[in-house]
Design an enzyme around this catalytic site. Structure first.
Site, PDB file in Angstrom:
ATOM      1  N   TYR A  54      -1.851  -0.979  10.411  1.00 26.99           N
ATOM      2  CA  TYR A  54      -1.913  -1.168   8.879  1.00 26.99           C
ATOM      3  C   TYR A  54      -0.810  -0.633   8.176  1.00 26.99           C
ATOM      4  O   TYR A  54      -0.113  -1.518   7.466  1.00 26.99           O
ATOM      5  CB  TYR A  54      -3.207  -0.302   8.462  1.00 26.99           C
ATOM      6  CG  TYR A  54      -3.580  -0.562   6.940  1.00 26.99           C
ATOM      7  CD1 TYR A  54      -4.277  -1.752   6.518  1.00 26.99           C
ATOM      8  CD2 TYR A  54      -3.047   0.156   5.852  1.00 26.99           C
ATOM      9  CE1 TYR A  54      -4.410  -1.887   5.199  1.00 26.99           C
ATOM     10  CE2 TYR A  54      -3.430   0.005   4.643  1.00 26.99           C
ATOM     11  CZ  TYR A  54      -4.000  -1.143   4.255  1.00 26.99           C
ATOM     12  OH  TYR A  54      -4.113  -1.365   2.885  1.00 26.99           O
ATOM     13  N   SER A  60       0.912  -1.246  -0.020  1.00 19.71           N
ATOM     14  CA  SER A  60       0.181  -0.035   0.061  1.00 19.71           C
ATOM     15  C   SER A  60       0.757   1.104  -0.006  1.00 19.71           C
ATOM     16  O   SER A  60       2.010   1.042   0.542  1.00 19.71           O
ATOM     17  CB  SER A  60      -0.813   0.343   1.162  1.00 19.71           C
ATOM     18  OG  SER A  60      -1.475   1.352   1.345  1.00 19.71           O
TER      19      SER A  60
HETATM   20  P1  NAD Z   1     -11.790  -5.967  -0.360  1.00 21.52           P
HETATM   21  O1  NAD Z   1     -12.062  -5.708   1.126  1.00 21.52           O
HETATM   22  O2  NAD Z   1     -12.562  -5.270  -1.402  1.00 21.52           O
HETATM   23  O3  NAD Z   1     -11.227  -7.221  -0.738  1.00 21.52           O
HETATM   24  C1  NAD Z   1     -10.264  -8.050   0.179  1.00 21.52           C
HETATM   25  C2  NAD Z   1     -10.922  -9.539   0.032  1.00 21.52           C
HETATM   26  O4  NAD Z   1      -9.784 -10.294   0.454  1.00 21.52           O
HETATM   27  C3  NAD Z   1     -12.229  -9.724   0.484  1.00 21.52           C
HETATM   28  O5  NAD Z   1     -12.637 -10.604  -0.590  1.00 21.52           O
HETATM   29  C4  NAD Z   1     -12.051 -10.609   1.778  1.00 21.52           C
HETATM   30  O6  NAD Z   1     -13.029 -11.524   1.847  1.00 21.52           O
HETATM   31  C5  NAD Z   1     -10.710 -11.056   1.597  1.00 21.52           C
HETATM   32  N1  NAD Z   1      -9.755 -11.628   2.559  1.00 21.52           N
HETATM   33  C6  NAD Z   1      -9.698 -10.778   3.753  1.00 21.52           C
HETATM   34  N2  NAD Z   1      -9.052 -11.412   4.889  1.00 21.52           N
HETATM   35  C7  NAD Z   1      -8.809 -12.683   4.303  1.00 21.52           C
HETATM   36  C8  NAD Z   1      -8.149 -13.884   4.962  1.00 21.52           C
HETATM   37  N3  NAD Z   1      -7.609 -13.672   5.973  1.00 21.52           N
HETATM   38  N4  NAD Z   1      -8.139 -14.826   4.139  1.00 21.52           N
HETATM   39  C9  NAD Z   1      -8.547 -14.787   2.574  1.00 21.52           C
HETATM   40  N5  NAD Z   1      -9.323 -13.799   1.996  1.00 21.52           N
HETATM   41  C10 NAD Z   1      -9.141 -12.718   2.999  1.00 21.52           C
HETATM   42  O7  NAD Z   1     -10.317  -4.792  -0.253  1.00 21.52           O
HETATM   43  P2  NAD Z   1      -9.285  -4.214  -1.384  1.00 21.52           P
HETATM   44  O8  NAD Z   1      -9.245  -3.008  -1.293  1.00 21.52           O
HETATM   45  O9  NAD Z   1      -9.439  -5.063  -2.432  1.00 21.52           O
HETATM   46  O10 NAD Z   1      -8.114  -4.903  -0.799  1.00 21.52           O
HETATM   47  C11 NAD Z   1      -7.008  -5.766  -1.433  1.00 21.52           C
HETATM   48  C12 NAD Z   1      -5.680  -5.379  -0.838  1.00 21.52           C
HETATM   49  O11 NAD Z   1      -5.145  -4.141  -1.253  1.00 21.52           O
HETATM   50  C13 NAD Z   1      -5.286  -5.505   0.570  1.00 21.52           C
HETATM   51  O12 NAD Z   1      -4.165  -6.096   0.818  1.00 21.52           O
HETATM   52  C14 NAD Z   1      -5.280  -4.166   0.817  1.00 21.52           C
HETATM   53  O13 NAD Z   1      -4.692  -3.819   2.162  1.00 21.52           O
HETATM   54  C15 NAD Z   1      -4.718  -3.464  -0.201  1.00 21.52           C
HETATM   55  N6  NAD Z   1      -5.039  -2.096  -0.468  1.00 21.52           N
HETATM   56  C16 NAD Z   1      -6.172  -1.417  -0.734  1.00 21.52           C
HETATM   57  C17 NAD Z   1      -6.465  -0.041  -0.909  1.00 21.52           C
HETATM   58  C18 NAD Z   1      -7.767   0.410  -1.022  1.00 21.52           C
HETATM   59  O14 NAD Z   1      -7.838   1.674  -0.933  1.00 21.52           O
HETATM   60  N7  NAD Z   1      -8.716  -0.227  -1.353  1.00 21.52           N
HETATM   61  C19 NAD Z   1      -5.311   0.613  -0.734  1.00 21.52           C
HETATM   62  C20 NAD Z   1      -3.943   0.110  -0.604  1.00 21.52           C
HETATM   63  C21 NAD Z   1      -3.839  -1.318  -0.280  1.00 21.52           C
END
Ligand code: NAD
Length: 606
Positions: free
Chosen positions: A489, A476
């Site tokens: 985080y 991130s």
């Molecule tokens: P999201 O919540 O839409 O999707 C995350 C998915 O991961 C969900 O389907 C959830 O069920 C699954 N998940 C969570 N914990 C889990 C576990 N222990 N085992 C298996 N599956 C699990 O979120 P997103 O935004 O798509 O996030 C994806 C990645 O991107 C994450 O690592 C998040 O930290 C990172 N990220 C997101 C953003 C943002 O702004 N959305 C920014 C930077 C980084």
């Protein structure tokens, strides 16, 4: 994997050619032609992998290995004579059915001649070309650039000119023969093993010095005459599969830009590797050759993978694609079609969009998520979008044993993963003083341990396979941008970033790339499930709703992050900041960390 090998000599004019055959002669015949300086044994690993489904034939090109040497040498290696040889071998091993031709390096240069001259028409069913252009096409490529030398075309000419240094060297009299029979011939096995990371002592064979000395005539007899006077009718009369390694030090991928003109039925594939692909990527080559040959034989092998590479560009989800996005899609299909890709957190947001992007490129997708229903939905849609295959795996990435079992199951059922995307993650917001030890464990278990478990479970398999691969870890922008509101985080993501950098350093020796993706604010479900430390239940809901509103207003789509993932793998990028704010913070972290520290003290608008 070992199969019985039969050897025979085939007469062609004044020379005897040594051919070996694997597999059942009732199966379709594939003839593999080696390059320079090589002998037929360069193909052994590929032949062994193909032998259970095909009749596979390798032969030593005249003057090489156990084939006899033409006299005189001058004129003895002209493409016309090499065509006689190929036809003699094809007639001997498959008198009644056309053969599938595969050539590497000079084997491919020859292959283009066979696949474009009239007298071989009807004897060849398909041609797979690896690292060896047609001299006629190359001649026209040069002529066009000399006739209209724009800066880009001139740079292409100079670039390929520099890569061709060895061709000039081989045109000098006597010296190449002396070098190959002397010091170069002695050192070559070690040089090759080091350059291509081959296991020392496995290749080449003892005939190398003589093969290389004789083979210099391949260049002298053919290169100048053909480049000066390329044939105008060098059109392929068979479907062609072009496999291009992106790291070939001898040939620019630009050489093939106009190839559709010469080979209308063209399928393109790319590989992140160097030149000696039959030795370094036998699994991938055998897979692609087998798929292509079976398709030409009319055997149903499921939906054609990576069709974006050979058909017109698909419409993107946003409407009509621009030329550059169409080109990108084609590049993704060339690189990822048929590859096995595992994405964690694939049930939503970035993970789901990434699964879709790989699916559109024709990959085989394994969607892992702790939410089984969401993973299954991703799989259904991936199939519709063009995935070669897709499977759902309901697994919690923070569970070490479950991840180990998943890795073992995947290896048994589908093989070694080519691209692993450790993406699953959860959000957590709140000051350090309100973050409990349980909160820390919760976020680190998923965001850090989930990535560690993924890397541990799958990296060893990639290393053992010794065919390269790629690991993408979703970090991130928070990994390098401190904030008083995100201590847990940000710490988890900083650890993922550093882990990715360390792993990249370690795995590069095995040809495995590692990329850390660093998005900024992306409009996904993460805000709706994020945990706000120290907040009451009702306060949680209010904060989640507020941050969801903010992310919606920012409205950066996860599809763009998915694009950055595929592009990052394609370029083997180390760190990929996505979103303008993530890129700006990345720059600031280098130019003025003080400014970032000052910003870290401001409470974010959540
Ligand atoms: P999201 O919540 O839409 O999707 C995350 C998915 O991961 C969900 O389907 C959830 O069920 C699954 N998940 C969570 N914990 C889990 C576990 N222990 N085992 C298996 N599956 C699990 O979120 P997103 O935004 O798509 O996030 C994806 C990645 O991107 C994450 O690592 C998040 O930290 C990172 N990220 C997101 C953003 C943002 O702004 N959305 C920014 C930077 C980084």
């Amino acid at each position: 994997m070992m199969s019985e090998v039969r050897e025979r000599m085939v007469r062609s004019g004044e020379v005897d050619l040594c051919a070996v055959e694997y597999g059942d002669t009732a199966h379709p015949t594939i003839i593999l032609v080696h390059g320079y300086p090589d002998s037929k044994e360069v193909w052994t690993p590929v032949a062994e992998r193909l032998a259970d489904r095909f009749h596979v034939v390798l032969y030593d090109v005249r003057g090489h290995g156990r084939s006899s040497v033409p006299t005189p040498l001058r004129g003895g290696f002209r493409l016309e004579k090499l065509t006689d040889d190929f036809l003699a071998v094809a007639d001997a091993v498959s008198p009644d059915r056309p053969v599938h031709l595969v050539g590497h390096d000079w084997g491919s240069v020859q292959g283009w001649e066979f696949a474009t001259v009239r007298r071989a028409e009807g004897r060849i069913a398909s041609f797979t070309s690896i690292c060896g252009p047609s001299l006629d096409h190359f001649g026209h490529w040069i002529k066009q650039r000399l006739a209209r030398p724009t800066p880009r075309r001139t740079a292409q000419l100079l670039g390929q000119g520099a890569r061709s240094w060895y061709v000039y060297a081989l045109h000098t009299p006597v010296l190449p023969e002396w070098a190959w029979r002397g010091p170069l011939g002695r050192r070559w096995p070690k040089l090759l093993a080091r350059a291509e990371r081959l296991e020392p002592g496995t290749y080449p064979t003892g005939s190398l010095p003589h093969d290389a000395a004789h083979g210099a005539w391949l260049y002298r007899d053919n290169v100048r005459p053909r480049l000066r006077n390329p044939r105008d009718d060098a059109y392929a009369h068979v479907p062609v599969q072009l496999i291009t390694p992106l790291g070939d030090p001898f040939l620019s991928p630009r050489l093939y830009d106009d190839l559709e003109r010469w080979a209308p039925e063209l399928r393109r594939r790319t590989l992140p590797t160097k030149h000696w692909v039959p030795r370094t990527r036998p699994d991938q080559l055998a897979g692609w050759i087998s798929e292509f040959v079976l398709a030409q034989e009319g055997v149903d092998t499921g939906p054609p993978v990576g069709t974006a590479a050979i058909g017109p560009a698909r419409k993107s989800r946003g409407g009509r694609p621009s030329t550059s996005s169409a080109r990108l899609r084609a590049a993704y299909a060339e690189r990822f079609a048929g590859q096995l890709v595992l994405v964690t957190g694939a049930g939503s947001g970035i993970g789901r969009a990434t699964s879709f992007a790989f699916a559109e490129a024709g990959a085989r997708v394994i969607a892992v998520d702790r939410d089984a229903e969401a993973a299954s939905r991703t799989v259904e849609l991936s199939r519709l979008l063009g995935a070669a295959a897709a499977w759902a795996e309901p697994v919690d990435v923070s569970d070490e044993q479950a991840m180990d079992k998943l890795a073992a199951r995947v290896a048994t059922e589908h093989g070694v993963v080519d691209v692993l995307v450790n993406n699953a993650g959860i959000g957590m917001s709140g000051s350090f003083l309100t973050t409990s030890a349980d909160d820390w464990r919760r976020v680190l278990d998923v965001n850090l341990w989930g990535v560690i478990h993924g890397c541990r479970a799958f990296a060893q398999q990639m290393v053992d396979r010794d065919q390269g691969g790629h690991i993408v870890n979703t970090a991130s922008a928070a990994a390098y941008q401190p904030s008083r509101a995100l201590p847990a985080y940000s710490t988890s993501k900083a650890a993922v970033l550093m882990l990715s950098e360390c792993l990249r350093a370690e795995l590069s020796a095995h040809g495995i790339g590692v990329t850390a993706i660093c998005p900024g604010l992306v409009n996904t479900n993460i805000t709706a499930t994020a945990h706000f430390t120290g907040a009451s239940q009702s306060e949680q809901e209010r904060l989640r709703a507020k941050s969801s509103r903010l992310y919606r207003m920012r409205n950066y789509p996860p599809e763009k992050v998915a694009d950055a993932v595929l592009d990052g793998v394609l370029r083997n990028a180390a760190v990929v900041p996505v979103t303008p704010e993530a890129r700006a913070a990345h720059l600031l972290a280098r130019l003025s960390p003080k400014a970032l520290r000052a910003m870290a003290r401001i409470d974010p608008p959540l």
